[in-house]
Design a protein around this motif. Structure first.
Motif, PDB file in Angstrom:
ATOM      1  N   VAL A 166      -0.180   1.712  12.428  1.00  0.00           N
ATOM      2  CA  VAL A 166       0.650   1.071  11.658  1.00  0.00           C
ATOM      3  C   VAL A 166       0.024   1.227  10.268  1.00  0.00           C
ATOM      4  CG1 VAL A 166       1.650  -1.035  10.863  1.00  0.00           C
ATOM      5  CG2 VAL A 166       1.657  -0.524  13.073  1.00  0.00           C
ATOM      6  N   PHE A 167      -1.389   1.318  10.401  1.00  0.00           N
ATOM      7  CA  PHE A 167      -2.129   1.377   8.958  1.00  0.00           C
ATOM      8  C   PHE A 167      -1.775   2.681   8.401  1.00  0.00           C
ATOM      9  CE2 PHE A 167      -5.648  -1.717  10.528  1.00  0.00           C
ATOM     10  CZ  PHE A 167      -4.813  -2.660  10.193  1.00  0.00           C
ATOM     11  N   TYR A 168      -1.978   3.746   9.320  1.00  0.00           N
ATOM     12  CA  TYR A 168      -1.685   5.044   8.778  1.00  0.00           C
ATOM     13  C   TYR A 168      -0.312   5.279   8.178  1.00  0.00           C
ATOM     14  CZ  TYR A 168      -1.456  10.127   8.671  1.00  0.00           C
ATOM     15  OH  TYR A 168      -1.481  11.826   8.205  1.00  0.00           O
ATOM     16  N   ALA A 169       0.741   4.827   9.099  1.00  0.00           N
ATOM     17  CA  ALA A 169       2.087   5.115   8.611  1.00  0.00           C
ATOM     18  C   ALA A 169       2.488   4.233   7.105  1.00  0.00           C
ATOM     19  CB  ALA A 169       3.184   4.465   9.611  1.00  0.00           C
ATOM     20  N   TYR A 170       1.758   3.202   7.019  1.00  0.00           N
ATOM     21  CA  TYR A 170       1.739   2.184   5.920  1.00  0.00           C
ATOM     22  C   TYR A 170       1.176   3.273   4.566  1.00  0.00           C
ATOM     23  CZ  TYR A 170       1.655  -1.626   2.743  1.00  0.00           C
ATOM     24  OH  TYR A 170       1.777  -2.533   1.626  1.00  0.00           O
ATOM     25  N   ARG A 171      -0.174   3.712   4.776  1.00  0.00           N
ATOM     26  CA  ARG A 171      -0.774   4.342   3.804  1.00  0.00           C
ATOM     27  C   ARG A 171       0.054   5.735   3.447  1.00  0.00           C
ATOM     28  NH1 ARG A 171      -4.937   7.092   4.057  1.00  0.00           N
ATOM     29  NH2 ARG A 171      -5.252   7.651   6.220  1.00  0.00           N
ATOM     30  N   THR A 172       0.594   6.314   4.374  1.00  0.00           N
ATOM     31  CA  THR A 172       1.431   7.499   3.914  1.00  0.00           C
ATOM     32  C   THR A 172       2.746   7.548   3.736  1.00  0.00           C
ATOM     33  OG1 THR A 172       1.554   7.855   6.394  1.00  0.00           O
ATOM     34  CG2 THR A 172      -0.472   8.958   5.436  1.00  0.00           C
ATOM     35  N   HIS A 173       3.424   6.232   3.582  1.00  0.00           N
ATOM     36  CA  HIS A 173       4.888   6.049   3.343  1.00  0.00           C
ATOM     37  C   HIS A 173       5.332   6.468   2.222  1.00  0.00           C
ATOM     38  CE1 HIS A 173       8.904   3.727   3.327  1.00  0.00           C
ATOM     39  NE2 HIS A 173       8.221   3.381   4.502  1.00  0.00           N
ATOM     40  N   PRO A 174       6.495   7.300   2.032  1.00  0.00           N
ATOM     41  CA  PRO A 174       6.813   7.909   0.814  1.00  0.00           C
ATOM     42  C   PRO A 174       7.217   6.711  -0.170  1.00  0.00           C
ATOM     43  CG  PRO A 174       8.447   8.116   2.684  1.00  0.00           C
ATOM     44  CD  PRO A 174       7.135   7.661   3.183  1.00  0.00           C
ATOM     45  N   TRP A 175       7.459   5.452   0.115  1.00  0.00           N
ATOM     46  CA  TRP A 175       7.642   4.587  -0.850  1.00  0.00           C
ATOM     47  C   TRP A 175       6.752   4.296  -1.800  1.00  0.00           C
ATOM     48  CZ3 TRP A 175       5.768  -0.075  -2.510  1.00  0.00           C
ATOM     49  CH2 TRP A 175       6.487  -0.899  -3.301  1.00  0.00           C
TER      50      TRP A 175
END
Length: 535
Positions: A64-73
């Motif tokens: 979840v942390f990784y997906a949050y950091r790399t989120h295109p938003w």
């Protein structure tokens, strides 16, 4: 000339003439630092992005942390240092969380979820209600987060049956077939019903679903269990030292075997949570059981840990994969399971191939082939083929490589074919042939490999996930053979499967194919393939 009236910041500092704002430079820096110290407010759509949904479905806060950091938003990838500051961690701690074993400290999970403002209905554990201080304390003390109930359309559908053991109720997972054939329908609610019933009760109630999941396995389909057997399982999970025995170890084995069968169709996205729940139960119960049962339990645990290592390889988390492979070896040694120890060496050799470490791959395969492990013929066939692959990568002659491939075929032909859950049972003639094709590609004969891939994949005998992966390898062979349009077409189809089942291993291979096709990048099919990988 009249003197210009001075302007002041709220802190009392006089503002410079060229400062047209309302705060001095010092206060502006403090405000910016304060904003950077907390996560930004994000829209609800942020949490619906496909990769964020997949990360939340994995029950792994590091993902979840990784997906949050790399989120295109965000517009750009956030550094680990920035996110670590938000979570009261340092960069090294955040890195270990992202790449290591899923955190199980519920108090930390709740604190991190609160910091990132993750919607409560997307979490796999329950956040405490406001004003329920007692409930909060009880929940935070539990080490394993609650698993989400599988959706009814998946093969894991079923219900939860409250079984009374020693005057208290324990919720036991029951599959749809058992409900239909055992007359338990009036006693069993759907997973959603059971969750609602548990929510309505006080958190200290023995019927709270979390009380079962703390020591047990997520709700999985286990046909053939009647009420007596379910009560026995519930008793074992309630009091491991007194009740856990051979039949309950067999229950764990059936959970594992079903997860392996489901993996080919569902991929790690759906299978990994079930495995983590099972391994958590094994790890917990192994501390309490009698010595005579501990070895049986750890034998199942070593098998499950090896499978978890494979799942983490498939989602390209090598550090977590190594952790579970090492745990599998440790448990297999304690259980005196020689074959599993040799099998883990084989899996580490295959992981070395993922990393293109040909020499380590070959020596691990040779170590796995030692007679001390007493491997069944089917696994020895896979080990022999793996050694051939290593020799191909290191430049041995084609005759030597083909000789070992022939030895692997002979061993597989001699292997019994009567136990679908035996060690290495997945290694079939079709699997051998597509791996032969990979070996021929590494030996510099991609055109021969293309024909092998085509023959096997056209038969449709492989699982959904494996078809996607070996199509990626087929695309690689086509690209090396100078057939860019066909390689791009096959690669595009493979990418669709890879994203569906979340096979990052397949995506990595497709990235290598795209690099091989770079000199044909202007061709329409190659452009479409590139778009399928970057969408």
């Amino acid at each position: 000339m009249a003197q210009q009236q001075g302007r002041y910041c709220s802190c009392g500092t006089r503002l410079a003439r060229d400062n047209h704002g309302e705060r001095c430079a010092t206060c502006q820096r403090k405000t910016a630092a304060s904003a950077a110290a907390t996560p930004p407010g994000v829209p609800l759509e942020f949490w619906q992005h496909e990769r964020m949904r997949d990360a939340l479905a994995s029950w792994h806060m590091g993902q979840v942390f990784y997906a949050y950091r790399t989120h295109p938003w965000h517009g750009r990838v956030l550094s680990q240092e920035v996110m670590a500051a938000w979570l009261d961690l340092n960069q090294a701690q955040l890195s270990r969380i992202e790449s290591g074993k899923p955190p199980q400290d519920l108090a930390k999970l709740m604190r991190w979820a609160h910091s990132l403002k993750i919607p409560a209905d997307l979490l796999w554990f329950k956040l405490p209600d406001v004003g329920r201080a007692t409930a909060t304390a009880v929940t935070a003390a539990q080490p394993v987060p609650e698993a989400p109930t599988p959706k009814s359309e998946t093969p894991l559908a079923g219900g939860l049956l409250p079984v009374v053991v020693n005057g208290r109720a324990v919720l036991v997972p029951v599959d749809a077939e058992t409900i239909a054939t055992s007359g338990l329908g009036s006693f069993v609610g759907t997973s959603a019903d059971a969750s609602a019933q548990a929510t309505e009760r006080d958190p200290m109630s023995p019927l709270n679903r979390r009380a079962f999941l703390k020591n047990g396995v997520a709700a999985v389909a286990l046909p053939g269990l009647g009420l007596d057997e379910l009560q026995h399982v519930a008793a074992a999970l309630d009091d491991a030292h007194r009740y856990l025995d051979g039949p309950v170890v067999d229950y764990f084995r059936r959970v594992l075997d079903k997860a392996k069968r489901d993996d080919g169709a569902l991929g790690p996205k759906k299978t990994l949570p079930v495995m983590l729940a099972l391994l958590g139960a094994v790890e917990s119960q192994a501390r309490e059981v009698k010595p005579s049962v501990r070895r049986e339990l750890l034998a199942v645990g070593s098998d499950g840990a090896e499978f978890a290592g494979w799942l983490y390889r498939d989602i390209q988390q090598p550090q977590a994969a190594v952790f579970w492979y090492d745990r599998a070896m440790e448990w297999a040694q304690e259980a005196d399971d020689a074959a599993m120890q040799g099998y883990v060496l084989l899996k580490k050799s295959q992981m070395a191939y993922d990393e293109r470490d040909a020499l380590r791959m070959l020596t691990l395969a040779q170590a796995a082939g030692h007679e001390r492990w007493q491997l069944p013929a089917r696994v020895r066939a896979e080990v022999t083929q793996q050694e051939a692959l290593g020799r191909a990568m290191l430049g041995d002659s084609l005759d030597v490589v083909r000789g070992q491939l022939a030895d692997a075929e002979a061993l597989l032909t001699s292997a019994p074919n009567d136990d679908p859950d035996a060690l290495g049972a997945y290694f079939s003639d079709d699997t051998r042939l597509v791996r032969d094709a990979i070996t021929l590609t590494e030996a510099g004969k991609p055109s021969l490999a293309v024909d092998l891939f085509s023959d096997v994949l056209s038969a449709g005998a492989l699982s959904h996930r494996d078809t996607g992966f070996f199509n990626a390898r087929r695309a690689a062979a086509l690209a090396l053979s100078g057939e860019p349009d066909e390689a791009a077409k096959v690669g595009t189809a493979s990418a669709a499967v890879a994203y569906e089942v979340r096979s990052e291993r397949t995506v990595r291979v497709l990235g290598e194919v795209l690099q091989t096709l770079d000199r044909w990048r202007s061709r329409p099919a190659v452009r479409a393939f590139r778009e399928s990988l970057t969408a």
